[in-house]
Design a protein around this motif. Structure first.
Motif, short mmCIF file in Angstrom:
data_model
loop_
_atom_site.label_atom_id
_atom_site.label_comp_id
_atom_site.label_asym_id
_atom_site.label_seq_id
_atom_site.Cartn_x
_atom_site.Cartn_y
_atom_site.Cartn_z
N GLU A 188 -2.11 -7.19 0.58
CA GLU A 188 -2.14 -5.74 0.74
C GLU A 188 -1.74 -5.04 -0.55
N GLN B 179 -4.72 -4.98 -2.77
CA GLN B 179 -5.76 -4.06 -2.27
C GLN B 179 -5.37 -2.59 -2.41
N THR B 180 -4.07 -2.29 -2.39
CA THR B 180 -3.64 -0.89 -2.39
C THR B 180 -2.95 -0.48 -3.68
N THR C 94 -2.02 0.88 -7.30
CA THR C 94 -2.53 2.02 -8.05
C THR C 94 -2.35 1.78 -9.55
N ALA D 57 3.88 -2.87 -6.77
CA ALA D 57 3.02 -2.74 -5.59
C ALA D 57 3.51 -3.63 -4.46
N VAL E 92 4.82 -2.30 -0.80
CA VAL E 92 4.20 -2.73 0.45
C VAL E 92 5.25 -3.34 1.38
#
Length: 220
Positions: free
Chosen positions: A86, A89-90, A92, A100, A104
């Motif tokens: 995740e 994928q998310t 930035t 990140a 998460v």
């Protein structure tokens, strides 16, 4: 027996299973039915290939599709992989991979805590009651929580070991963020997640928010 049925690629009879592993039909039937009871196989009566034949239909066995994994102490590499995926994928442009992953982990913990609070509607939670709720979640995720004092909890197992040993700073930061997010989502007052690494244990402990419990409070 289970491997033979899986590799067959089709439902098999007791006679086929017995011949495939070199045991008697009676013993094969015993083990096949035990695998059905355990949920690893499913069984039904039908002639092989679905053909209509005279006489009693034999019992056929095939895999149930259930995935089985046993680990003592418990390991949750799937959960760690899910968080990292995740994060990929998310992520930035304003954060690196570690940032990140920590974000998460905190979001996932906060979501679990919020869902727990909304499901139980316990009202305002003090540290001792909040710690009891945390224990149930930590048991589910394999952390092996141990209550050392009314408002202090040690986690005897890291469910991400031995992967955690390859990158302890990353995994410990994710654990810390996950548990801190959970407490925030649960809205527990007077309790915090502290980084407190110990050999062979999780790197996070839950402690009173105003002061750390003294080491003398800990049981052996």
């Amino acid at each position: 027996m289970y491997v033979f049925v899986r590799r067959a690629g089709r439902p098999v009879t007791r006679d086929e299973a017995a011949a495939g592993v070199g045991i008697s039909r009676k013993l094969a039937a015993f083990h096949l039915d035990k695998l059905v009871d355990a949920g690893l196989l499913r069984a039904h009566y039908e002639h092989p290939g679905g053909l209509r034949k005279v006489g009693r239909q034999p019992k056929l066995y095939e895999p149930s599709g259930v995935t089985v994994q046993v680990s003592i102490p418990e390991r949750r590499h799937d959960f760690l992989a899910d968080l990292l995926m995740e994060a990929v994928q998310t992520g930035t442009r304003d954060e690196d991979g570690r940032q990140a992953a920590v974000r998460v982990a905190r979001e996932r913990g906060h979501g679990l805590g919020t869902a727990e609070r909304e499901a139980t509607r316990p009202g305002r939670l003090g540290a001792e009651r909040g710690l009891t709720i945390c224990e149930h979640m930590l048991e589910r995720y394999g952390f092996e929580p141990a209550r050392l004092a009314p408002t202090r909890l040690r986690l005897r197992n890291c469910p991400f070991h031995p992967l955690a040993a390859r990158s302890p700073d990353l995994v410990c930061a994710m654990n810390h963020a996950f548990l801190g997010g959970y407490l925030d989502g649960l809205r527990v007052t007077g309790l915090r997640a502290d980084l407190d690494p110990r050999p062979g244990e999780c790197c996070v402990a839950l402690s009173p928010a105003d002061t750390r419990a003294e080491a003398a409070d800990e049981s052996p």
